[in-house]
Write a protein that holds these residues in place. Structure first.
Motif, short mmCIF file in Angstrom:
data_model
loop_
_atom_site.label_atom_id
_atom_site.label_comp_id
_atom_site.label_asym_id
_atom_site.label_seq_id
_atom_site.Cartn_x
_atom_site.Cartn_y
_atom_site.Cartn_z
N GLY A 109 -2.52 32.80 38.50
CA GLY A 109 -3.86 33.26 38.88
C GLY A 109 -4.94 32.30 38.50
O GLY A 109 -6.10 32.57 38.73
N SER A 110 -4.61 31.16 37.88
CA SER A 110 -5.65 30.20 37.56
C SER A 110 -6.08 29.47 38.81
O SER A 110 -5.41 29.53 39.84
CB SER A 110 -5.12 29.19 36.53
N LEU A 111 -7.20 28.80 38.72
CA LEU A 111 -7.72 28.12 39.89
C LEU A 111 -6.76 27.04 40.36
O LEU A 111 -6.11 26.38 39.55
CB LEU A 111 -9.07 27.47 39.56
N PRO A 112 -6.64 26.82 41.68
CA PRO A 112 -5.74 25.80 42.17
C PRO A 112 -6.27 24.43 41.92
O PRO A 112 -7.46 24.26 41.73
CB PRO A 112 -5.69 26.10 43.68
N PRO A 124 -12.54 23.34 48.24
CA PRO A 124 -12.76 24.77 48.38
C PRO A 124 -12.95 25.43 47.02
O PRO A 124 -12.31 25.07 46.04
CB PRO A 124 -11.47 25.25 49.06
N GLU A 125 -13.85 26.40 46.96
CA GLU A 125 -14.21 27.00 45.68
C GLU A 125 -13.07 27.82 45.08
O GLU A 125 -12.98 27.98 43.88
CB GLU A 125 -15.45 27.88 45.85
N GLY A 126 -12.18 28.33 45.91
CA GLY A 126 -11.10 29.14 45.38
C GLY A 126 -11.59 30.55 45.07
O GLY A 126 -12.70 30.94 45.43
N PRO A 127 -10.77 31.34 44.40
CA PRO A 127 -11.13 32.73 44.12
C PRO A 127 -12.28 32.81 43.13
O PRO A 127 -12.51 31.89 42.34
CB PRO A 127 -9.84 33.31 43.52
N PRO A 128 -13.04 33.94 43.13
CA PRO A 128 -14.11 34.10 42.14
C PRO A 128 -13.56 34.01 40.73
O PRO A 128 -12.44 34.46 40.45
CB PRO A 128 -14.64 35.51 42.45
N LEU A 129 -14.34 33.43 39.85
CA LEU A 129 -13.87 33.20 38.49
C LEU A 129 -13.46 34.50 37.80
O LEU A 129 -12.45 34.56 37.10
CB LEU A 129 -14.95 32.49 37.68
N SER A 155 -4.83 22.23 35.38
CA SER A 155 -3.81 23.26 35.53
C SER A 155 -3.44 23.82 34.17
O SER A 155 -3.40 23.10 33.18
CB SER A 155 -2.57 22.69 36.22
N VAL A 156 -3.14 25.12 34.14
CA VAL A 156 -2.67 25.76 32.93
C VAL A 156 -1.46 26.61 33.30
O VAL A 156 -1.23 26.91 34.46
CB VAL A 156 -3.76 26.65 32.29
N GLN A 157 -0.71 26.98 32.29
CA GLN A 157 0.49 27.77 32.53
C GLN A 157 0.13 29.23 32.62
O GLN A 157 0.47 30.04 31.77
CB GLN A 157 1.50 27.51 31.41
N TYR A 211 -9.72 24.53 30.59
CA TYR A 211 -8.99 25.46 31.44
C TYR A 211 -9.46 25.44 32.91
O TYR A 211 -8.65 25.63 33.81
CB TYR A 211 -9.14 26.89 30.91
N PHE A 212 -10.76 25.20 33.13
CA PHE A 212 -11.29 25.35 34.49
C PHE A 212 -11.89 24.07 35.05
O PHE A 212 -12.33 24.03 36.20
CB PHE A 212 -12.31 26.49 34.52
#
Length: 394
Positions: A391-394, A187-192, A386-388, A311-312
């Motif tokens: 709100g980052s992408l899952p 799944p794309e997840g939330p908009p960047l 993953s970053v600390q 990060y992404f």
């Protein structure tokens, strides 16, 4: 192949050679410097609008086809500029169209391919890829200038079309296999743009570009105002290009071994130091400023790609990098304008140097406040690093 492809795309062939045609076009069609600047900015806006679309295509369908199409459009665009340009209006329309339709030849596909292929040495690999732009910027303009002097400006555009045609070779041969294919994703997840971390990184690069990028075209006039001859000023300007090439490798290597946002913050402070050197030391410290500006210019493209991939992740790299780089391009396009307007108001570059130093300090703070990321662990296909950061992408 990635370095060659980047060096034969729109980011190098258009950006570093388009100014060579201005004197001849001024005589031939009455193009003014202001009209040239507006046409260049229109092409920049067109590229910024089209880049996210290309990024999404690269993520979903692979890198090879959009790069081949973009390189082909770059060839066609230069041919049209050489054969169809008859007025300022036609020049403006063709330049903007080139930015819109040839954006697929920008380094985005090669940056993504390199990011997918390399993990631990990703920073160095991205630096070597971007070095192709610096080498092209050093080698191609003298050839084009000689063609214009010997055969006229129209043949100069035809020569650029020939270089762009060579860019099809790395696109067809180099962008094959896994690195050029779409990355499987869930799944794309939330908009960047809804992610706080994404907006944080975007803001840092936009402030950085808005601050220092405008001084690159103003560097020679600034040194001339300080009393240097045209040849002396040009020699210092060439020093910027040398440090751009060297910093591509150095910054890429550092990003592999040091937390990259700290490297970005240090580069911003270095560029701010170059501004202060010019402000208080004048022409004698021009080499220091040239080295600082060159390092900053060489670092930006490397770090945009590196931080975006860390990060992404690679699954959305095309879209994420395109949005980040589009924002950087727009800020870089607007930067010369505000510096020029401030010069017109004050009669010198002193105020602009002070404002630029302050903006670079803000950019450095933004970079230093970015969270840690996983330095050398390759994610599985479709995963996002993953970053600390909430709100980052899952």
């Amino acid at each position: 192949m990635a370095a060659l492809g980047s060096g034969l795309g729109i980011s190098s062939l258009f950006t570093y050679n388009i100014g060579l045609f201005v004197p001849d076009l001024s005589q031939e069609i009455g193009l003014t410097r202001g009209q040239f600047g507006m046409a260049f900015f229109a092409a920049t806006i067109a590229m910024a609008v089209a880049l996210p679309v290309v990024g999404k295509i690269v993520d979903r369908h692979g890198a090879r086809r959009p790069t081949v199409i973009g390189s082909t459009m770059l060839v066609v665009g230069f041919l049209f500029l050489g054969s169809v340009t008859q007025s300022v209006l036609s020049y403006f329309v063709l330049t903007a169209a080139l930015g819109l339709f040839a954006v697929g030849s920008a380094p985005i596909s090669y940056m993504r391919a390199v990011s997918v292929t390399f993990d631990r040495a990703r920073g160095l690999a991205l630096g070597l890829t971007q070095m192709g732009i610096g080498v092209s910027a050093a080698l191609v303009p003298p050839v084009i200038a000689a063609v214009i002097a010997g055969s006229g400006w129209r043949w100069g555009y035809y020569a650029l079309a020939g270089f762009a045609a060579l860019g099809l070779v790395p696109a067809l041969i180099g962008l094959r296999g896994r690195s050029a294919m779409p990355v499987p994703s869930g799944p794309e997840g939330p908009p960047l743009l809804s992610l706080p971390l994404f907006r944080h990184q975007l803001a840092a690069f936009v402030v950085m570009a808005l601050a220092f990028a405008g001084f690159l075209p103003h560097f020679v006039p600034m040194l001339r105002d300080a009393g240097l001859s045209s040849s002396q000023a040009a020699a210092f300007a060439a020093l910027i290009g040398i440090f751009v090439i060297l910093s591509r490798i150095a910054i890429g290597w550092l990003a592999d071994h040091v937390h990259a946002p700290w490297v970005a913050g240090a580069v911003c402070l270095l560029a701010a130091g170059g501004c202060l050197a010019l402000l208080f030391g004048g022409a004698p410290l021009a080499p220091v400023a040239a080295a600082a500006f060159g390092c900053a210019m060489g670092a930006e493209a490397d770090l945009v790609g590196f931080l975006t991939s860390r990060y992404f992740g690679t699954a959305v790299f095309g879209r994420a990098y395109a949005l980040q780089y589009a924002g950087f391009m727009l800020a870089a396009g607007a930067s010369p304008a505000w510096i020029g307007l401030l010069f017109d108001r004050t009669g010198s570059y002193a105020a602009a140097l002070i404002v630029t130093s302050g903006l670079l300090g803000i950019a450095a703070i933004l970079f230093v406040l970015m969270p840690r990321y996983q330095l050398s662990e390759r994610p599985k296909d479709g995963d996002i690093l993953s970053v600390q950061e909430e709100g980052s992408l899952p």
